[in-house]
Write a protein that holds these residues in place. Structure first.
Motif, PDB file in Angstrom:
ATOM      1  N   PRO A 344       0.863  -1.236   0.004  1.00  0.00           N
ATOM      2  CA  PRO A 344       0.089  -0.011  -0.079  1.00  0.00           C
ATOM      3  C   PRO A 344       0.793   1.448  -0.045  1.00  0.00           C
ATOM      4  O   PRO A 344       1.068   1.862   1.099  1.00  0.00           O
ATOM      5  CB  PRO A 344      -0.752   0.073   1.339  1.00  0.00           C
ATOM      6  CG  PRO A 344       0.110  -0.940   2.397  1.00  0.00           C
ATOM      7  CD  PRO A 344       0.815  -1.708   1.244  1.00  0.00           C
ATOM      8  N   TYR A 345       1.332   1.743  -1.168  1.00  0.00           N
ATOM      9  CA  TYR A 345       2.352   2.913  -1.108  1.00  0.00           C
ATOM     10  C   TYR A 345       1.432   4.132  -0.710  1.00  0.00           C
ATOM     11  O   TYR A 345       0.246   4.400  -1.182  1.00  0.00           O
ATOM     12  CB  TYR A 345       2.720   3.006  -2.989  1.00  0.00           C
ATOM     13  CG  TYR A 345       3.683   2.090  -3.225  1.00  0.00           C
ATOM     14  CD1 TYR A 345       4.887   2.467  -2.577  1.00  0.00           C
ATOM     15  CD2 TYR A 345       3.445   1.043  -3.937  1.00  0.00           C
ATOM     16  CE1 TYR A 345       6.033   1.373  -2.868  1.00  0.00           C
ATOM     17  CE2 TYR A 345       4.558   0.103  -4.358  1.00  0.00           C
ATOM     18  CZ  TYR A 345       5.720   0.281  -3.623  1.00  0.00           C
ATOM     19  OH  TYR A 345       6.728  -0.462  -3.870  1.00  0.00           O
ATOM     20  N   PRO A 346       2.093   4.970   0.039  1.00  0.00           N
ATOM     21  CA  PRO A 346       1.442   5.970   0.647  1.00  0.00           C
ATOM     22  C   PRO A 346       0.663   6.815  -0.377  1.00  0.00           C
ATOM     23  O   PRO A 346       1.231   7.212  -1.330  1.00  0.00           O
ATOM     24  CB  PRO A 346       2.695   6.729   1.255  1.00  0.00           C
ATOM     25  CG  PRO A 346       3.937   6.269   0.799  1.00  0.00           C
ATOM     26  CD  PRO A 346       3.644   4.691   0.239  1.00  0.00           C
ATOM     27  N   PHE A 351      -3.790   2.274   0.001  1.00  0.00           N
ATOM     28  CA  PHE A 351      -3.102   2.726   1.339  1.00  0.00           C
ATOM     29  C   PHE A 351      -4.240   3.290   2.176  1.00  0.00           C
ATOM     30  O   PHE A 351      -4.499   2.976   3.302  1.00  0.00           O
ATOM     31  CB  PHE A 351      -1.956   3.859   1.119  1.00  0.00           C
ATOM     32  CG  PHE A 351      -1.466   4.762   2.369  1.00  0.00           C
ATOM     33  CD1 PHE A 351      -0.473   4.206   2.797  1.00  0.00           C
ATOM     34  CD2 PHE A 351      -2.076   5.783   2.634  1.00  0.00           C
ATOM     35  CE1 PHE A 351       0.180   4.555   4.092  1.00  0.00           C
ATOM     36  CE2 PHE A 351      -1.684   6.079   3.865  1.00  0.00           C
ATOM     37  CZ  PHE A 351      -0.587   5.568   4.520  1.00  0.00           C
ATOM     38  N   ILE A 360      -2.362  -1.515   8.289  1.00  0.00           N
ATOM     39  CA  ILE A 360      -1.011  -1.407   7.720  1.00  0.00           C
ATOM     40  C   ILE A 360      -0.225  -1.818   9.073  1.00  0.00           C
ATOM     41  O   ILE A 360      -0.420  -1.213  10.133  1.00  0.00           O
ATOM     42  CB  ILE A 360      -0.655   0.045   7.279  1.00  0.00           C
ATOM     43  CG1 ILE A 360      -1.623   0.203   5.932  1.00  0.00           C
ATOM     44  CG2 ILE A 360       0.738   0.261   6.799  1.00  0.00           C
ATOM     45  CD1 ILE A 360      -1.444   1.569   5.388  1.00  0.00           C
ATOM     46  N   TYR A 368       8.919  -0.792   1.863  1.00  0.00           N
ATOM     47  CA  TYR A 368       7.873  -0.895   0.712  1.00  0.00           C
ATOM     48  C   TYR A 368       8.558  -1.303  -0.573  1.00  0.00           C
ATOM     49  O   TYR A 368       8.627  -0.298  -1.529  1.00  0.00           O
ATOM     50  CB  TYR A 368       7.319   0.591   0.747  1.00  0.00           C
ATOM     51  CG  TYR A 368       6.240   0.668   1.969  1.00  0.00           C
ATOM     52  CD1 TYR A 368       6.478   0.510   3.159  1.00  0.00           C
ATOM     53  CD2 TYR A 368       4.834   1.010   1.502  1.00  0.00           C
ATOM     54  CE1 TYR A 368       5.583   0.611   4.276  1.00  0.00           C
ATOM     55  CE2 TYR A 368       3.925   1.181   2.602  1.00  0.00           C
ATOM     56  CZ  TYR A 368       4.380   0.951   3.839  1.00  0.00           C
ATOM     57  OH  TYR A 368       3.118   0.786   4.861  1.00  0.00           O
ATOM     58  N   TYR A 375       1.396  -5.103   5.612  1.00  0.00           N
ATOM     59  CA  TYR A 375       0.294  -5.150   5.880  1.00  0.00           C
ATOM     60  C   TYR A 375      -0.548  -6.500   6.091  1.00  0.00           C
ATOM     61  O   TYR A 375       0.043  -7.436   6.125  1.00  0.00           O
ATOM     62  CB  TYR A 375      -0.687  -4.602   4.812  1.00  0.00           C
ATOM     63  CG  TYR A 375      -1.023  -5.535   3.663  1.00  0.00           C
ATOM     64  CD1 TYR A 375       0.132  -5.913   2.711  1.00  0.00           C
ATOM     65  CD2 TYR A 375      -1.984  -6.202   3.295  1.00  0.00           C
ATOM     66  CE1 TYR A 375      -0.135  -7.003   2.056  1.00  0.00           C
ATOM     67  CE2 TYR A 375      -2.252  -7.015   2.461  1.00  0.00           C
ATOM     68  CZ  TYR A 375      -1.217  -7.452   1.748  1.00  0.00           C
ATOM     69  OH  TYR A 375      -1.304  -8.481   0.581  1.00  0.00           O
TER      70      TYR A 375
END
Ligand code: B12
Length: 471
Positions: A344-346, A351, A360, A368, A375
């Motif tokens: 889940p990239y910011p 995300f 998360i 990442y 997660y």
């Protein structure tokens, strides 16, 4: 003419086997496109530029420069911050940009004097004048998307070309209407395709002097009419190229024929999953797993390789998903594959969903890189997800699988096939890049992400607002 300012461009090291010099002291590729693009925006007569790609050489921390420019994705932004801190201790100003700083500008400002959010071209005039006035500071963000009509060519002359296997990257378009939940492109560059004039692209390819290039677009087959023009224009250049396409138009025989005639030797395809349910949850609407096998066969029949990209850890994935996916990839003779653990990239929709659901487990950006588990997956305990991901690489790049998948017949490039397979085998099967699973590490999120371009879907806008409030 005397150049008045020295600019130091730095690409921080990523702990990633594709950017380690594994074969003949060369790296497979380094994500330098952003830095080379901004390099082209510094007027040559006034600025001298020095570029360090830390993946192949050390940073010169003693360099007497007037500005440090750092570009970063999430997985190596912490190294970028270390480098930035070090130059700022010597009172050298630092500006950062690229995908992570664009979604996390407040975090970045803890380490840099200035941050460029999203595309640099529309705000670069302001960046340069503030640099001249010694007041470079804060967030630089354009109000509108950049017009790609007069984009200068990236300064590929700045890189040590003999250190890369893939060294020439050409961008012909920005933006993506598919808007997958795990992807940053639509929130960074918008949901509308914006195209560069084909003449500019052709000129850039001619002048780069390289006969083998990668096209950086998220979907080279974006819009049929424009793609036909592009591919027709590439044909006389006598080059070999590779690029990514979505499943949507990849079935189109006319485009495939033109692609092959224009020198395409490999198409990367984000299959992501062989489960419809997973694809729907990711908003990956153009993919239909029932047609994957036929698609791969078609691409092969035109003499092009398929680089298949898959993600593990969707909510409907379970322990069977790994062997089923690998069997599919081997049976259908996919030439090379990249397997990712869902990440889940910011700032992505994924995300915010996971943040809202408190799933998360780590905000340590070093993790990442799509190999660690950051997660809680619904169907798989972290150890199982980790083991399944490792097994996917091991089994797909086993000699048995390679013998079965090897392109004995047809026009696919055997040299390129072997290079890709040996590189990935060396990187993954030999354990060069095998992280331990992460269950809980750095669990505090100090700064909320912000999206450079607000999504059009109301549901997603609400999600962003609610998730931010919950956090
Ligand atoms: C092509 C591409 C690649 C190519 C890179 C080619 C190259 N030489 O750069 C390759 C195949 C190598 C690649 C690899 C990976 N990629 Co990639 N990639 C892309 C893609 C599709 C386009 C990137 C690109 O070329 N853009 C063109 C340049 C010109 O744009 P840009 O970098 O954004 O730069 C502009 C601005 O950001 C700004 N800017 C950039 N840097 C700086 C610095 C300063 C100082 C300033 C002022 C401005 C500035 O100015 C530029 C011009 O406007 C993006 C999608 C996207 N939206 O970014 C994903 C993307 C960047 N990749 C992504 C990922 C995850 C990866 C991998 C980690 C995948 C993996 N597990 O292997 C690896 C990492 C590789 C490594 N060694 O570390 C993610 C990053 C998410 C994140 N938050 O980190 C993206 C966003 C896709 C996604 N899933 O959402 N990638």
């Amino acid at each position: 003419m005397h150049k008045t300012r020295l600019i130091y461009l730095i690409n921080p090291k990523a702990d990633c086997f594709t950017s380690k010099p594994l074969i003949l002291n060369k790296v497979l590729y380094s994500p330098l496109a952003g830095l080379l693009q901004i390099a082209s925006l510094f007027p040559r007569e006034k600025y001298e530029l020095v570029l360090t790609d830390e993946n192949i050489e050390p940073v010169d921390f003693e360099l007497k420069c007037d500005l440090v420019c750092i570009s970063a994705m999430t997985s190596y932004v912490k190294r970028g911050y270390e480098i930035a801190d070090s130059f700022r201790r010597r009172n050298i100003p630092v500006i950062m940009g690229g995908v992570h700083p664009s979604f996390m500008p407040l975090e970045t400002l803890q380490h840099a004097d200035a941050v460029c959010v999203g595309e640099a071209e529309p705000v670069f005039g302001r960046i340069l004048s503030d640099l001249e006035d010694n007041c470079l500071n804060g967030i630089y963000k354009a109000d509108t998307s950049c017009d790609l009509c007069s984009l200068p060519s990236p300064r590929i002359d700045l890189i040590k070309r003999n250190r890369y296997i893939n060294k020439t990257f050409i961008q012909t378009a920005r933006g993506c209407p598919t808007a997958c939940a795990f992807c940053a492109e639509h929130l960074m560059n918008g949901v509308k395709y914006r195209f560069r004039p084909i003449d500019d692209v052709v000129e850039e390819i001619r002048s780069c002097g390289d006969k083998s290039i990668s096209i950086n677009d998220v979907d080279v087959f974006s819009v049929k009419g424009r793609t036909k023009e592009l591919l027709t224009a590439l044909r006389p250049l006598n080059i070999k190229w590779q690029g990514a396409v979505s499943c949507r138009l990849a079935h189109d025989e006319e485009l495939l024929e033109l692609a092959a005639e224009s020198g395409c030797n490999m198409l990367s395809i984000g299959f992501e999953s062989i489960s419809r349910k997973n694809l729907k949850s990711a908003h990956k609407m153009g993919n239909n797993p029932d047609t994957y096998a036929r698609l791969i066969e078609k691409i092969h029949s035109y003499g092009m390789m398929v680089f298949g990209l898959f993600i593990f850890g969707f909510d409907s994935d379970d322990e069977d998903s790994f062997p089923e996916t690998i069997k599919f990839a081997i049976d259908n003779k996919i030439d090379a594959c990249g397997f990712s653990v869902m990440t889940p990239y910011p700032g992505t929709i994924l995300f915010y969903r996971m943040l809202q659901e408190k799933r998360i487990t780590s905000f340590d950006w070093d993790k990442y890189d799509q190999g660690f588990i950051v997660y809680e997956s619904r169907g798989l305990p972290p150890e199982k997800l980790w083991e399944g991901h490792q097994a996917a690489y091991r089994n797909f790049y086993s000699y048995k699988s390679m013998l079965k998948r090897y392109p004995y017949l047809g026009k696919r490039s055997k040299t390129m096939w072997l290079l890709m397979n040996m590189f990935f085998r060396r990187g993954e099967v030999s354990g060069i890049n095998v992280p331990e699973p992460i269950i809980s590490d750095d669990t505090s999120l100090e700064f909320m992400p912000s999206v450079p371009i607000t999504p059009l879907k109301e549901e997603w806008r609400n999600l962003i607002a609610n998730a931010s409030a919950v956090a």
